[in-house]
Design a protein around this motif. Structure first.
Motif, mmCIF file in Angstrom:
data_model
loop_
_atom_site.group_PDB
_atom_site.id
_atom_site.type_symbol
_atom_site.label_atom_id
_atom_site.label_comp_id
_atom_site.label_asym_id
_atom_site.label_seq_id
_atom_site.Cartn_x
_atom_site.Cartn_y
_atom_site.Cartn_z
ATOM 1 N N PRO A 101 -25.311 26.258 19.870
ATOM 2 C CA PRO A 101 -25.988 26.978 21.058
ATOM 3 C C PRO A 101 -25.247 28.000 21.709
ATOM 4 C CG PRO A 101 -26.172 24.598 20.661
ATOM 5 C CD PRO A 101 -24.944 24.901 19.783
ATOM 6 N N SER A 102 -24.152 28.185 21.312
ATOM 7 C CA SER A 102 -23.560 29.584 21.724
ATOM 8 C C SER A 102 -22.724 29.598 20.752
ATOM 9 C CB SER A 102 -21.899 28.533 22.629
ATOM 10 O OG SER A 102 -20.946 28.243 22.803
ATOM 11 N N LEU A 103 -21.874 31.659 21.904
ATOM 12 C CA LEU A 103 -21.340 32.026 20.599
ATOM 13 C C LEU A 103 -19.973 31.919 20.553
ATOM 14 C CD1 LEU A 103 -22.089 35.842 21.917
ATOM 15 C CD2 LEU A 103 -22.868 34.875 19.507
ATOM 16 N N GLU A 104 -19.355 31.302 21.535
ATOM 17 C CA GLU A 104 -18.119 30.245 21.295
ATOM 18 C C GLU A 104 -17.900 29.674 20.418
ATOM 19 O OE1 GLU A 104 -14.898 28.552 25.005
ATOM 20 O OE2 GLU A 104 -17.291 27.694 25.090
ATOM 21 N N ASP A 198 -28.783 47.565 20.589
ATOM 22 C CA ASP A 198 -28.021 48.228 20.992
ATOM 23 C C ASP A 198 -28.192 47.310 22.745
ATOM 24 O OD1 ASP A 198 -26.393 49.897 19.511
ATOM 25 O OD2 ASP A 198 -27.957 51.232 20.234
ATOM 26 N N GLU A 199 -29.153 47.149 22.949
ATOM 27 C CA GLU A 199 -29.400 46.712 23.871
ATOM 28 C C GLU A 199 -30.706 45.927 24.276
ATOM 29 O OE1 GLU A 199 -29.598 48.687 28.902
ATOM 30 O OE2 GLU A 199 -30.344 50.119 27.371
ATOM 31 N N ALA A 324 -27.507 36.473 15.037
ATOM 32 C CA ALA A 324 -28.994 36.117 15.310
ATOM 33 C C ALA A 324 -28.980 35.268 16.626
ATOM 34 C CB ALA A 324 -29.456 34.949 14.492
ATOM 35 N N VAL A 325 -27.485 34.311 17.135
ATOM 36 C CA VAL A 325 -27.530 33.592 18.033
ATOM 37 C C VAL A 325 -27.209 34.328 19.248
ATOM 38 C CG1 VAL A 325 -26.321 31.990 19.452
ATOM 39 C CG2 VAL A 325 -26.468 31.494 17.135
ATOM 40 N N GLU A 326 -25.777 35.417 18.791
ATOM 41 C CA GLU A 326 -26.016 36.476 19.579
ATOM 42 C C GLU A 326 -27.142 36.797 20.411
ATOM 43 O OE1 GLU A 326 -22.707 39.806 20.210
ATOM 44 O OE2 GLU A 326 -23.971 40.298 18.690
ATOM 45 N N VAL A 327 -28.145 37.692 19.741
ATOM 46 C CA VAL A 327 -29.267 38.475 20.610
ATOM 47 C C VAL A 327 -30.225 37.393 20.994
ATOM 48 C CG1 VAL A 327 -31.767 38.802 19.065
ATOM 49 C CG2 VAL A 327 -29.416 39.798 18.443
ATOM 50 N N VAL A 328 -30.554 36.272 21.022
ATOM 51 C CA VAL A 328 -31.168 34.549 21.553
ATOM 52 C C VAL A 328 -30.161 34.788 22.890
ATOM 53 C CG1 VAL A 328 -31.386 32.349 21.672
ATOM 54 C CG2 VAL A 328 -31.813 33.921 19.112
ATOM 55 N N THR A 329 -29.095 34.678 22.868
ATOM 56 C CA THR A 329 -28.120 34.889 24.159
ATOM 57 C C THR A 329 -28.343 35.963 25.030
ATOM 58 O OG1 THR A 329 -26.077 33.464 22.890
ATOM 59 C CG2 THR A 329 -26.021 34.372 24.556
ATOM 60 N N ALA A 330 -28.368 37.277 24.687
ATOM 61 C CA ALA A 330 -28.744 38.106 24.871
ATOM 62 C C ALA A 330 -30.626 38.294 25.920
ATOM 63 C CB ALA A 330 -28.586 39.382 24.557
ATOM 64 N N ILE A 331 -30.928 37.565 24.712
ATOM 65 C CA ILE A 331 -32.802 36.889 25.620
ATOM 66 C C ILE A 331 -32.538 36.952 26.511
ATOM 67 C CG2 ILE A 331 -35.234 36.674 25.043
ATOM 68 C CD1 ILE A 331 -34.524 37.966 22.138
ATOM 69 N N LEU A 345 -22.018 41.242 23.046
ATOM 70 C CA LEU A 345 -21.287 40.403 24.333
ATOM 71 C C LEU A 345 -20.025 39.995 24.087
ATOM 72 C CD1 LEU A 345 -24.151 38.106 24.068
ATOM 73 C CD2 LEU A 345 -23.471 39.893 26.267
ATOM 74 N N SER A 346 -19.540 39.837 25.176
ATOM 75 C CA SER A 346 -17.726 40.004 24.536
ATOM 76 C C SER A 346 -17.548 38.222 25.019
ATOM 77 C CB SER A 346 -16.975 40.855 25.409
ATOM 78 O OG SER A 346 -17.015 40.609 27.338
ATOM 79 N N ALA A 347 -15.857 37.938 24.533
ATOM 80 C CA ALA A 347 -15.853 36.847 25.154
ATOM 81 C C ALA A 347 -15.136 36.589 26.348
ATOM 82 C CB ALA A 347 -14.871 36.541 24.573
ATOM 83 N N ALA A 348 -15.625 37.844 27.270
ATOM 84 C CA ALA A 348 -15.553 38.024 28.896
ATOM 85 C C ALA A 348 -16.414 37.084 29.342
ATOM 86 C CB ALA A 348 -14.469 38.472 29.285
ATOM 87 N N ASP A 349 -17.517 37.255 29.129
ATOM 88 C CA ASP A 349 -18.717 37.290 29.375
ATOM 89 C C ASP A 349 -19.209 35.751 29.522
ATOM 90 O OD1 ASP A 349 -21.936 36.813 29.290
ATOM 91 O OD2 ASP A 349 -22.114 38.894 29.189
ATOM 92 N N PRO A 350 -19.749 34.721 30.939
ATOM 93 C CA PRO A 350 -19.646 33.574 30.275
ATOM 94 C C PRO A 350 -20.868 32.437 29.751
ATOM 95 C CG PRO A 350 -20.151 34.712 33.258
ATOM 96 C CD PRO A 350 -20.167 36.231 31.823
ATOM 97 N N TYR A 351 -21.870 34.524 29.632
ATOM 98 C CA TYR A 351 -22.693 33.401 28.223
ATOM 99 C C TYR A 351 -22.326 32.992 27.204
ATOM 100 C CZ TYR A 351 -26.977 33.800 31.551
ATOM 101 O OH TYR A 351 -27.460 33.076 33.389
ATOM 102 N N TYR A 352 -21.197 34.040 27.005
ATOM 103 C CA TYR A 352 -20.426 33.735 25.794
ATOM 104 C C TYR A 352 -20.104 32.067 25.484
ATOM 105 C CZ TYR A 352 -16.405 33.611 22.127
ATOM 106 O OH TYR A 352 -15.921 33.229 21.315
#
Length: 376
Positions: A101-104, A198-199, A324-331, A345-352
């Motif tokens: 569920p998370s990039l972490e 990219d975005e 794929a999880v990174e794109v979902v997280t960004a969505i 998305l960086s490790a400093a991003d809260p959604y990471y």
């Protein structure tokens, strides 16, 4: 002969069982584990695996069975802990989508894979379909020219009872709605075809399922260096008509298969008949490709077995699953925060971080049922 264990014996486990059975001279399913007491033993009978051992504790199975490879077929919230435990025990891992569920958690799985030296593959069975492999081959050929626009319809339909199963329809256990758990395959394909965008910006809704916290519909726009992609993720589309349309500078291809190539008149309008020569070149490329020997889960399992045997990375590895999880997280971030989200998305991003998506997610509705088993 590789010794195989399967953790989680719900509906998707059947696809793994059948996939391993397609390679009887390379592997043997020796154990099943399921946290629901007695369920693994029941499934051994149902799957016709009389020589396999049953476990109510996946950790016990990993410790006792000297496994070479384990399939993880459990709810997404459990993927990271189970995969890390298996990898740290020296067992190769094939984990169902989404990776976590998370990039972490994805990065923790990748770290375990690296320190163990074992293989980590994330299910992306649509890469092992002839029609989609055809798209990949044509895109990679360069015949389309630069990509202008891609439209991806991950269109499914599910009735209300679908979300009655205990873990479905919750941000905490399922990790998200249709964007994560249905469109993840199409998102993987989009990244496979075009690379990481990219975005991203997006909007989310729950249009038809008042017994689920999560979205049942999302529409995202992804910006690439030279063009745009739009992704519809849905479990409210009658007919379940899924489509990928790729528009290049020179031609358009799509799945279901179609190829069109326009050619310009002197005034810029399309010439009647289009570019027949380019269409013929693309069709010849498609006609000349060899069909896949194994498809779907069977194809991916065959690749994983070969990767273990040959000491190479699998076609769909952990980094692909993470992308794929990174794109979902960004969505989700774009939809929750109503903003454009830049990648990576960086490790400093809260959604990471694990748990942050759950903390920020809207509850479109609350669950009204929590069944242990899905209705048959």
């Amino acid at each position: 002969m590789l010794r195989i264990g399967i953790i989680g014996t719900g509906g998707i486990a059947q696809a793994h069982v059948e996939g391993y059975r397609a390679f009887p001279h390379e592997c043997e399913i020796v154990a099943l584990a399921d946290a629901l007491p007695g369920r693994a033993a029941e499934k051994i009978v149902a799957f016709g695996l009389p020589d396999a051992a049953a476990y109510d504790d996946p950790a016990e199975m990993i410790a006792r069975e000297r496994l070479d490879l384990v399939s993880i077929c459990t709810p997404p919230s459990t993927h990271a802990s189970l995969a890390i435990a298996a990898l740290d025990a020296g067992v190769n891992v094939l984990v169902e989508k989404p990776m976590a569920p998370s990039l972490e958690e994805c990065d923790a799985m990748l770290a375990a894979q690296e320190r163990s030296g074992r293989l980590l593959s994330v299910v992306a069975q649509n890469r092992f379909r002839d029609d989609l492999a055809t798209l990949k081959e044509v895109v990679d050929s360069g015949l389309l020219g630069s990509i202008s626009h891609v439209r991806v319809d991950s269109a499914w339909w599910r009735g209300l009872p679908y979300y009655d199963l205990w873990w479905r329809g919750t941000w905490e256990k399922e990790g998200g709605g249709c964007t994560l758990n249905h469109a993840i395959h199409h998102i993987d394909l989009l990244i496979w075809l075009l690379g990481r965008p990219d975005e991203i910006t997006a909007m989310l809704a729950n249009a038809q399922h008042d017994n689920a916290e999560v979205e049942d519909l999302s529409i995202a726009v992804l910006r690439y260096e030279t063009g745009l992609a739009q992704l519809t993720s849905s479990v409210v589309h009658h007919g379940q008509e899924q489509e990928i349309v790729i528009q290049g500078a020179n031609a358009r291809i799509s799945q279901p298969w179609k190829v069109v190539a326009e050619r310009s008149r002197p005034d810029g309008f399309p010439e009647e008949g289009g570019d027949a020569a380019l269409v013929a070149r693309i069709e010849a490329l498609v006609a000349g490709r060899a069909p896949l020997a194994h498809r779907g889960h069977e194809g991916q399992i065959g690749d994983v077995l070969a990767a273990i045997r040959e000491g190479r990375a699998p076609i769909a590895d952990g980094r692909d699953g993470r992308s794929a999880v990174e794109v979902v997280t960004a969505i989700y971030k774009a939809g929750f925060e109503r903003e454009h989200v830049a990648l990576p998305l960086s490790a400093a991003d809260p959604y990471y971080r694990a748990g942050q998506l759950v903390a920020h997610a809207p509850h479109f509705h609350e669950k009204t049922a929590s069944l242990i088993e899905a209705a048959s």
